[in-house]
Design a protein around this motif. Structure first.
Motif, mmCIF file in Angstrom:
data_model
loop_
_atom_site.group_PDB
_atom_site.id
_atom_site.type_symbol
_atom_site.label_atom_id
_atom_site.label_comp_id
_atom_site.label_asym_id
_atom_site.label_seq_id
_atom_site.Cartn_x
_atom_site.Cartn_y
_atom_site.Cartn_z
ATOM 1 N N PHE A 101 0.891 -1.368 -0.195
ATOM 2 C CA PHE A 101 0.049 0.021 -0.119
ATOM 3 C C PHE A 101 1.040 0.735 -0.131
ATOM 4 N N GLU A 102 0.382 2.383 -0.950
ATOM 5 C CA GLU A 102 1.288 3.986 -0.829
ATOM 6 C C GLU A 102 0.888 4.817 -0.182
ATOM 7 N N PRO A 103 1.014 5.793 0.259
ATOM 8 C CA PRO A 103 0.065 6.586 0.758
ATOM 9 C C PRO A 103 -0.385 8.039 -0.089
ATOM 10 N N VAL A 104 -2.037 8.326 -0.135
ATOM 11 C CA VAL A 104 -2.053 8.796 -1.258
ATOM 12 C C VAL A 104 -2.788 9.776 -0.618
ATOM 13 N N GLY A 105 -3.214 10.847 0.323
ATOM 14 C CA GLY A 105 -3.425 11.907 0.913
ATOM 15 C C GLY A 105 -3.505 11.311 2.558
ATOM 16 N N THR A 106 -3.861 12.398 3.193
ATOM 17 C CA THR A 106 -4.520 12.889 4.523
ATOM 18 C C THR A 106 -5.703 13.392 4.417
ATOM 19 N N ALA A 107 -6.423 13.072 5.989
ATOM 20 C CA ALA A 107 -7.367 13.967 6.163
ATOM 21 C C ALA A 107 -7.202 13.982 7.835
ATOM 22 N N THR A 108 -8.208 15.576 8.344
ATOM 23 C CA THR A 108 -8.597 15.338 9.622
ATOM 24 C C THR A 108 -9.833 15.074 10.260
ATOM 25 N N LEU A 109 -10.137 14.560 10.633
ATOM 26 C CA LEU A 109 -11.382 13.825 11.049
ATOM 27 C C LEU A 109 -11.831 13.904 12.731
ATOM 28 N N ALA A 110 -12.836 13.683 13.157
ATOM 29 C CA ALA A 110 -13.444 14.025 14.061
ATOM 30 C C ALA A 110 -13.226 15.829 15.241
ATOM 31 N N GLY A 111 -13.774 16.766 13.916
ATOM 32 C CA GLY A 111 -12.881 18.150 14.669
ATOM 33 C C GLY A 111 -11.307 17.907 15.021
ATOM 34 N N GLY A 112 -10.471 17.441 14.619
ATOM 35 C CA GLY A 112 -9.742 17.519 14.221
ATOM 36 C C GLY A 112 -8.411 16.681 15.550
ATOM 37 N N VAL A 113 -9.861 15.437 16.433
ATOM 38 C CA VAL A 113 -8.903 14.655 17.031
ATOM 39 C C VAL A 113 -8.628 13.606 16.104
ATOM 40 N N LYS A 114 -8.687 13.372 15.380
ATOM 41 C CA LYS A 114 -8.010 12.039 14.337
ATOM 42 C C LYS A 114 -7.594 12.504 12.929
ATOM 43 N N THR A 115 -6.358 11.584 12.482
ATOM 44 C CA THR A 115 -6.121 12.142 10.892
ATOM 45 C C THR A 115 -5.861 10.588 10.738
ATOM 46 N N VAL A 116 -5.974 10.860 9.601
ATOM 47 C CA VAL A 116 -6.158 9.288 8.566
ATOM 48 C C VAL A 116 -5.056 9.516 7.556
ATOM 49 N N SER A 117 -4.082 8.492 7.258
ATOM 50 C CA SER A 117 -3.776 8.825 6.192
ATOM 51 C C SER A 117 -4.352 7.325 5.138
ATOM 52 N N TYR A 118 -4.747 7.989 3.625
ATOM 53 C CA TYR A 118 -5.099 7.100 3.021
ATOM 54 C C TYR A 118 -4.332 6.382 2.120
ATOM 55 N N LEU A 119 -4.186 5.771 1.974
ATOM 56 C CA LEU A 119 -3.691 4.305 1.229
ATOM 57 C C LEU A 119 -4.504 3.702 0.481
ATOM 58 N N VAL A 120 -3.178 3.221 -0.939
ATOM 59 C CA VAL A 120 -4.344 2.378 -2.198
ATOM 60 C C VAL A 120 -3.427 1.119 -2.106
ATOM 61 N N ARG A 121 -3.588 0.346 -2.594
ATOM 62 C CA ARG A 121 -3.031 -0.990 -3.420
ATOM 63 C C ARG A 121 -3.653 -0.965 -4.663
ATOM 64 N N LYS A 122 -2.112 -0.966 -5.376
ATOM 65 C CA LYS A 122 -2.501 -1.732 -7.350
ATOM 66 C C LYS A 122 -2.564 -2.945 -6.990
ATOM 67 N N LEU A 123 -3.347 -3.707 -8.005
ATOM 68 C CA LEU A 123 -3.895 -4.570 -7.398
ATOM 69 C C LEU A 123 -2.433 -4.434 -9.191
ATOM 70 N N ALA A 124 -2.216 -6.375 -9.391
ATOM 71 C CA ALA A 124 -1.209 -6.780 -10.154
ATOM 72 C C ALA A 124 -1.890 -6.736 -11.717
ATOM 73 N N GLN A 125 -3.022 -6.971 -12.616
ATOM 74 C CA GLN A 125 -3.683 -6.428 -13.321
ATOM 75 C C GLN A 125 -3.679 -5.107 -13.954
ATOM 76 N N SER A 126 -3.513 -4.421 -12.176
ATOM 77 C CA SER A 126 -3.767 -2.422 -13.606
ATOM 78 C C SER A 126 -3.002 -2.379 -14.121
ATOM 79 N N ASP A 127 -2.641 -1.502 -14.573
ATOM 80 C CA ASP A 127 -1.588 -0.357 -15.808
ATOM 81 C C ASP A 127 -1.491 1.191 -15.340
ATOM 82 N N VAL A 128 -2.294 1.407 -13.824
ATOM 83 C CA VAL A 128 -2.390 2.313 -13.352
ATOM 84 C C VAL A 128 -1.042 3.216 -12.869
#
Length: 163
Positions: A136-163
């Motif tokens: 998985f690779e990071p593609v973004g972040t967000a702060t949620l729950a009124g600033g109490v929680k921060t997440v990192s958004y992750l994506v894993r490209k699948l084997a058939q993917s050419d993107v």
């Protein structure tokens, strides 16, 4: 549609509620709705829910801000909403098995990417390491729950993917 009787919703709900810091709280109706819409569900239940994974695809009717973040950026995807392994079942390979099954199902359905988020605040270094090891690779972040929680958004490209 009703939930398949083989899925132990009560056990899943109890395990989920024991880990709300890492995931989020659900009530029975919300969990049942999530399962009914699921693209893929994996469970390990040896008499008391040991572990589970729930993933939805882009067509789910789901208002999670994390899911919606991916929906705004990807046409087709599978989103891992939650994966929880009971403390007593950790380091037994459940996460890797769940993810391998999910990746195979996603590829078979023609998906190019699997998405998820990992908490950064509060930190979840075990999940960070696990997802990094699975490609998985990071593609973004967000702060949620009124600033109490921060997440990192992750994506894993699948084997058939050419993107």
């Amino acid at each position: 549609m009703s939930v398949a009787p083989a899925i132990n919703l009560v056990g899943m709900l109890a395990l989920n509620q024991a880990h709300v810091l890492e995931t989020s709280s659900l009530d029975y109706a919300a969990l049942e709705n999530l399962i009914e819409q699921a693209f893929h569900v994996g469970t390990c239940d040896s008499g008391g829910m040991d572990a589970f994974l729930i993933a939805v695809d882009q067509d789910a009717d789901y208002d999670s801000p994390n899911f919606l973040w991916f929906r705004q950026r990807f046409t087709r995807f599978v989103y891992i909403d939650r994966v929880i392994v009971a403390e007593s079942q950790r380091q037994r390979g459940w996460g890797r098995r769940f993810y391998a099954d999910l990746f195979a199902a996603a590829e078979a359905a023609g998906h190019d990417v699997v998405c998820c988020e990992v908490n950064q605040v509060p930190p979840n270094p075990g999940s960070d390491a696990f997802h990094r090891a699975l490609g998985f690779e990071p593609v973004g972040t967000a702060t949620l729950a009124g600033g109490v929680k921060t997440v990192s958004y992750l994506v894993r490209k699948l084997a058939q993917s050419d993107v």
